[in-house]
Design an enzyme around this catalytic site. Structure first.
Site, PDB file in Angstrom:
ATOM      1  N   ASN A  87       0.836  -1.201   0.000  1.00 53.68           N
ATOM      2  CA  ASN A  87       0.000   0.000   0.000  1.00 53.68           C
ATOM      3  C   ASN A  87       0.873   1.255   0.000  1.00 53.68           C
ATOM      4  O   ASN A  87       1.942   1.274   0.610  1.00 53.68           O
ATOM      5  CB  ASN A  87      -0.891   0.021   1.248  1.00 53.68           C
ATOM      6  CG  ASN A  87      -1.810  -1.178   1.320  1.00 53.68           C
ATOM      7  OD1 ASN A  87      -2.359  -1.613   0.319  1.00 53.68           O
ATOM      8  ND2 ASN A  87      -1.972  -1.734   2.513  1.00 53.68           N
ATOM      9  N   HIS A 100       6.330  -1.487   3.408  1.00 49.35           N
ATOM     10  CA  HIS A 100       6.135  -2.861   3.862  1.00 49.35           C
ATOM     11  C   HIS A 100       5.259  -3.631   2.900  1.00 49.35           C
ATOM     12  O   HIS A 100       4.383  -3.083   2.257  1.00 49.35           O
ATOM     13  CB  HIS A 100       5.565  -2.924   5.282  1.00 49.35           C
ATOM     14  CG  HIS A 100       4.281  -2.197   5.486  1.00 49.35           C
ATOM     15  ND1 HIS A 100       4.189  -0.817   5.549  1.00 49.35           N
ATOM     16  CD2 HIS A 100       3.014  -2.662   5.641  1.00 49.35           C
ATOM     17  CE1 HIS A 100       2.928  -0.469   5.749  1.00 49.35           C
ATOM     18  NE2 HIS A 100       2.190  -1.566   5.794  1.00 49.35           N
TER      19      HIS A 100
END
Length: 114
Positions: A87, A100
């Site tokens: 994201n 991440h």
């Protein structure tokens, strides 16, 4: 980054259920799993997100995906499949400003995601 929760996990300052730790990336179980297997794979170096990436980060990106492949295999997900999610920004669902990769598996994933 002194206030980054993922940096604190990587350094060992905060406890976590680490499943992989290498020279460039660390992976740990998500505290709020969205699937039977939900692992976060993060660079050991603080990078805010996709928009902060440069060509110099290429080895880190390769390490993120290599770790995802290994963890998926170790968790028994490789044969039936798994989902990788990255994201970017608040509208993209990024809640921690540290790059991440989510590794999700252990159940059938639906499309489109929410």
């Amino acid at each position: 980054m002194p206030d980054c929760v993922f940096c604190k996990i990587v350094s060992g300052e905060l406890p976590s259920r680490i499943v992989h730790q290498g020279e460039l990336v660390t992976a740990f179980r998500d505290l709020n799993p969205q699937a039977p297997v939900h692992v976060l794979i993060v660079p050991n170096q603080h990078i805010g997100g996709v928009n902060d990436l440069t060509a110099e980060h290429t080895p880190i990106l390769a390490a993120l995906f290599a770790a995802a492949k290994k963890i998926a295999s170790d968790e028994g997900l490789a044969q039936n499949g798994y989902r990788l999610v990255l994201n970017q920004g608040s509208h993209g669902g990024q809640t921690v400003v540290h790059l991440h990769l989510h590794l999700l598996g252990g159940r059938r994933m639906i499309w489109p995601p929410g």
